[in-house]
Motif scaffolding. Structure first.
Motif, PDB file in Angstrom:
ATOM      1  N   SER A  33       5.894   7.668   3.953  1.00 32.60           N
ATOM      2  CA  SER A  33       7.267   8.164   4.045  1.00 32.60           C
ATOM      3  C   SER A  33       7.714   8.928   2.807  1.00 32.60           C
ATOM      4  CB  SER A  33       8.233   6.997   4.310  1.00 32.60           C
ATOM      5  OG  SER A  33       8.103   6.015   3.300  1.00 32.60           O
ATOM      6  N   THR A  34       6.872   8.961   1.762  1.00 31.79           N
ATOM      7  CA  THR A  34       7.181   9.728   0.553  1.00 31.79           C
ATOM      8  C   THR A  34       5.932  10.474   0.098  1.00 31.79           C
ATOM      9  OG1 THR A  34       6.560   7.975  -1.013  1.00 31.79           O
ATOM     10  CG2 THR A  34       8.846   7.961  -0.197  1.00 31.79           C
ATOM     11  N   VAL A  35       6.124  11.507  -0.728  1.00 36.48           N
ATOM     12  CA  VAL A  35       4.994  12.245  -1.283  1.00 36.48           C
ATOM     13  C   VAL A  35       4.138  11.315  -2.140  1.00 36.48           C
ATOM     14  CG1 VAL A  35       4.338  14.095  -2.866  1.00 36.48           C
ATOM     15  CG2 VAL A  35       6.164  14.476  -1.200  1.00 36.48           C
ATOM     16  N   GLU A  36       4.775  10.426  -2.879  1.00 36.79           N
ATOM     17  CA  GLU A  36       4.038   9.486  -3.726  1.00 36.79           C
ATOM     18  C   GLU A  36       3.111   8.604  -2.882  1.00 36.79           C
ATOM     19  OE1 GLU A  36       4.844   6.127  -7.218  1.00 36.79           O
ATOM     20  OE2 GLU A  36       6.481   6.713  -5.885  1.00 36.79           O
ATOM     21  N   GLU A  37       3.622   8.102  -1.754  1.00 36.40           N
ATOM     22  CA  GLU A  37       2.776   7.290  -0.873  1.00 36.40           C
ATOM     23  C   GLU A  37       1.607   8.111  -0.337  1.00 36.40           C
ATOM     24  OE1 GLU A  37       5.115   5.593   2.243  1.00 36.40           O
ATOM     25  OE2 GLU A  37       6.282   4.311   0.903  1.00 36.40           O
ATOM     26  N   ALA A  38       1.885   9.361   0.010  1.00 44.81           N
ATOM     27  CA  ALA A  38       0.827  10.235   0.526  1.00 44.81           C
ATOM     28  C   ALA A  38      -0.251  10.461  -0.531  1.00 44.81           C
ATOM     29  CB  ALA A  38       1.431  11.563   0.976  1.00 44.81           C
ATOM     30  N   GLU A  39       0.175  10.793  -1.743  1.00 41.71           N
ATOM     31  CA  GLU A  39      -0.785  11.065  -2.821  1.00 41.71           C
ATOM     32  C   GLU A  39      -1.584   9.811  -3.174  1.00 41.71           C
ATOM     33  OE1 GLU A  39      -1.512  13.923  -3.932  1.00 41.71           O
ATOM     34  OE2 GLU A  39       0.196  15.254  -3.530  1.00 41.71           O
ATOM     35  N   ASN A  40      -0.934   8.662  -3.156  1.00 44.56           N
ATOM     36  CA  ASN A  40      -1.648   7.408  -3.455  1.00 44.56           C
ATOM     37  C   ASN A  40      -2.714   7.116  -2.401  1.00 44.56           C
ATOM     38  OD1 ASN A  40      -0.156   6.958  -5.762  1.00 44.56           O
ATOM     39  ND2 ASN A  40       1.295   5.560  -4.801  1.00 44.56           N
ATOM     40  N   PHE A  41      -2.373   7.375  -1.140  1.00 44.15           N
ATOM     41  CA  PHE A  41      -3.341   7.138  -0.065  1.00 44.15           C
ATOM     42  C   PHE A  41      -4.534   8.085  -0.202  1.00 44.15           C
ATOM     43  CE2 PHE A  41      -4.830   7.989   4.354  1.00 44.15           C
ATOM     44  CZ  PHE A  41      -5.298   6.721   4.644  1.00 44.15           C
ATOM     45  N   ILE A  42      -4.248   9.333  -0.530  1.00 45.92           N
ATOM     46  CA  ILE A  42      -5.323  10.314  -0.724  1.00 45.92           C
ATOM     47  C   ILE A  42      -6.255   9.877  -1.850  1.00 45.92           C
ATOM     48  CG2 ILE A  42      -5.802  12.678  -1.469  1.00 45.92           C
ATOM     49  CD1 ILE A  42      -3.036  13.366  -0.066  1.00 45.92           C
ATOM     50  N   GLN A  43      -5.677   9.459  -2.982  1.00 47.14           N
ATOM     51  CA  GLN A  43      -6.487   9.019  -4.120  1.00 47.14           C
ATOM     52  C   GLN A  43      -7.334   7.797  -3.767  1.00 47.14           C
ATOM     53  OE1 GLN A  43      -3.873   8.473  -7.490  1.00 47.14           O
ATOM     54  NE2 GLN A  43      -3.088  10.575  -7.367  1.00 47.14           N
ATOM     55  N   GLU A  44      -6.737   6.909  -2.987  1.00 48.51           N
ATOM     56  CA  GLU A  44      -7.466   5.705  -2.563  1.00 48.51           C
ATOM     57  C   GLU A  44      -8.685   6.074  -1.721  1.00 48.51           C
ATOM     58  OE1 GLU A  44      -6.661   1.912   0.414  1.00 48.51           O
ATOM     59  OE2 GLU A  44      -4.941   2.984  -0.448  1.00 48.51           O
ATOM     60  N   GLN A  46     -10.222   9.036  -1.708  1.00 43.10           N
ATOM     61  CA  GLN A  46     -11.173   9.783  -2.537  1.00 43.10           C
ATOM     62  C   GLN A  46     -12.049   8.842  -3.356  1.00 43.10           C
ATOM     63  OE1 GLN A  46      -8.376  12.353  -4.549  1.00 43.10           O
ATOM     64  NE2 GLN A  46      -8.747  14.058  -3.129  1.00 43.10           N
ATOM     65  N   LYS A  47     -11.473   7.738  -3.814  1.00 41.52           N
ATOM     66  CA  LYS A  47     -12.260   6.740  -4.548  1.00 41.52           C
ATOM     67  C   LYS A  47     -13.224   6.004  -3.615  1.00 41.52           C
ATOM     68  CE  LYS A  47      -8.802   5.845  -8.143  1.00 41.52           C
ATOM     69  NZ  LYS A  47      -7.818   4.867  -8.685  1.00 41.52           N
ATOM     70  N   LYS A  48     -12.732   5.674  -2.423  1.00 36.67           N
ATOM     71  CA  LYS A  48     -13.548   4.939  -1.455  1.00 36.67           C
ATOM     72  C   LYS A  48     -14.766   5.754  -1.043  1.00 36.67           C
ATOM     73  CE  LYS A  48     -13.306   2.682   3.086  1.00 36.67           C
ATOM     74  NZ  LYS A  48     -12.424   2.323   4.226  1.00 36.67           N
ATOM     75  N   TYR A  49     -14.575   7.071  -0.877  1.00 36.73           N
ATOM     76  CA  TYR A  49     -15.656   7.947  -0.413  1.00 36.73           C
ATOM     77  C   TYR A  49     -16.050   8.928  -1.520  1.00 36.73           C
ATOM     78  CZ  TYR A  49     -14.156   6.186   4.180  1.00 36.73           C
ATOM     79  OH  TYR A  49     -13.836   5.391   5.248  1.00 36.73           O
ATOM     80  N   ARG A  50     -16.192   8.420  -2.719  1.00 40.39           N
ATOM     81  CA  ARG A  50     -16.480   9.302  -3.865  1.00 40.39           C
ATOM     82  C   ARG A  50     -17.848   9.983  -3.735  1.00 40.39           C
ATOM     83  NH1 ARG A  50     -16.487   4.181  -6.308  1.00 40.39           N
ATOM     84  NH2 ARG A  50     -14.502   4.637  -7.323  1.00 40.39           N
ATOM     85  N   ASP A  51     -18.739   9.423  -2.915  1.00 45.47           N
ATOM     86  CA  ASP A  51     -20.065  10.007  -2.748  1.00 45.47           C
ATOM     87  C   ASP A  51     -20.118  11.041  -1.624  1.00 45.47           C
ATOM     88  OD1 ASP A  51     -19.611   8.077  -0.774  1.00 45.47           O
ATOM     89  OD2 ASP A  51     -21.758   7.654  -0.553  1.00 45.47           O
ATOM     90  N   ALA A  52     -18.974  11.319  -0.977  1.00 44.84           N
ATOM     91  CA  ALA A  52     -18.958  12.249   0.156  1.00 44.84           C
ATOM     92  C   ALA A  52     -19.069  13.695  -0.311  1.00 44.84           C
ATOM     93  CB  ALA A  52     -17.675  12.065   0.955  1.00 44.84           C
ATOM     94  N   THR A  53     -19.461  14.567   0.613  1.00 40.38           N
ATOM     95  CA  THR A  53     -19.544  15.993   0.306  1.00 40.38           C
ATOM     96  C   THR A  53     -18.156  16.571   0.081  1.00 40.38           C
ATOM     97  OG1 THR A  53     -21.377  16.003   1.904  1.00 40.38           O
ATOM     98  CG2 THR A  53     -20.664  18.137   1.035  1.00 40.38           C
ATOM     99  N   HIS A  54     -17.190  16.184   0.936  1.00 38.12           N
ATOM    100  CA  HIS A  54     -15.812  16.664   0.826  1.00 38.12           C
ATOM    101  C   HIS A  54     -14.849  15.563   1.254  1.00 38.12           C
ATOM    102  CE1 HIS A  54     -17.305  20.814   0.462  1.00 38.12           C
ATOM    103  NE2 HIS A  54     -18.084  20.541   1.497  1.00 38.12           N
ATOM    104  N   ASN A  55     -13.700  15.495   0.581  1.00 35.32           N
ATOM    105  CA  ASN A  55     -12.586  14.651   1.006  1.00 35.32           C
ATOM    106  C   ASN A  55     -11.372  15.566   1.172  1.00 35.32           C
ATOM    107  OD1 ASN A  55     -13.445  11.771   1.067  1.00 35.32           O
ATOM    108  ND2 ASN A  55     -14.047  12.223  -1.046  1.00 35.32           N
TER     109      ASN A  55
END
Length: 220
Positions: A33-44, A46-55
């Motif tokens: 519901s906020t940009v901060e929540e969106a960015e936090n989810f994205i970062q989470e 990206q960390k979970k799939y740090r070995d992926a080709t693209h996130n």
């Protein structure tokens, strides 16, 4: 209370995977519901799939898409983030963030293939998880004697009126939630049904969640 305050969003946070020409496309999607929540989810993610080709990701925040963003994360420009965002917008979803993770399978898809893959990843994830309509409604509370409950219950069910709570004491206390414009008619119908022997208390306003089964989300 404006109809514009009602909106569609995903039922819950979820994950869905598709495989296209040996590439894995894993979509994680969440309510934000906020940009901060969106960015936090994205970062989470990206960390979970740090070995992926693209996130890659896209989000839309606000009931009128006040804040939107998409990222190709290394894919050719315009082939991931924007198609994902357009997929969310075509389904008329609000306050949603999608992160589509790709593990490259060795076969290039081309720009058109990538656009379809990322767009379909989001669309299929939403359909897999489900959609709800968040409807801002007004609570009304009233009391009835026990011997009138069956007919009141029948009336409410026949009108598909959401009964939030029923409390049994000296009499029966019923809590309803209605779209604001439906409140006057409901009150009038209950007054007629109960021969005027009913008083109403106005309660809170809150969002209630109604499952959406149709796929024509843009018409909701």
């Amino acid at each position: 209370m404006s109809k514009e305050e009602n909106f569609l969003t995903i039922k819950e946070t979820g994950i869905h995977e598709i495989v296209i020409k040996k590439s894995r496309f894993i979509t994680n999607i969440a309510r934000t519901s906020t940009v901060e929540e969106a960015e936090n989810f994205i970062q989470e993610m990206q960390k979970k799939y740090r070995d992926a080709t693209h996130n890659t990701f896209a989000y839309t925040v606000g009931l009128h898409d006040e804040h939107v963003k998409g990222s190709d994360n290394g894919e050719p420009s315009g082939t991931a983030g924007i198609p994902e965002l357009k997929a969310l917008q075509l389904m008329n979803l609000k306050n949603v963030t999608a992160v589509v993770t790709r593990y490259f399978g060795g076969i290039k898809l081309g720009a058109g293939g990538l656009i379809r893959a990322y767009s379909n990843s989001v669309t299929e994830a939403v359909q897999h998880i489900g959609v709800i309509k968040r409807v801002l409604q007004q609570e009304i509370i009233f009391h009835i004697p026990y011997n009138r409950f069956d007919e009141v219950d029948h009336f409410l069910k026949s009108k598909n009126i959401f009964v939030a709570n029923v409390e049994y004491g000296v009499d029966i206390e019923i809590h309803l939630f209605l779209d604001e414009e439906a409140v006057p008619q409901c009150k009038q119908d209950l007054i007629e049904l109960l021969n005027g022997k009913v008083e109403f208390i106005q309660g809170i306003k809150r969002y209630n969640e109604i499952p959406v089964t149709a796929t024509n989300y843009h018409e909701q």
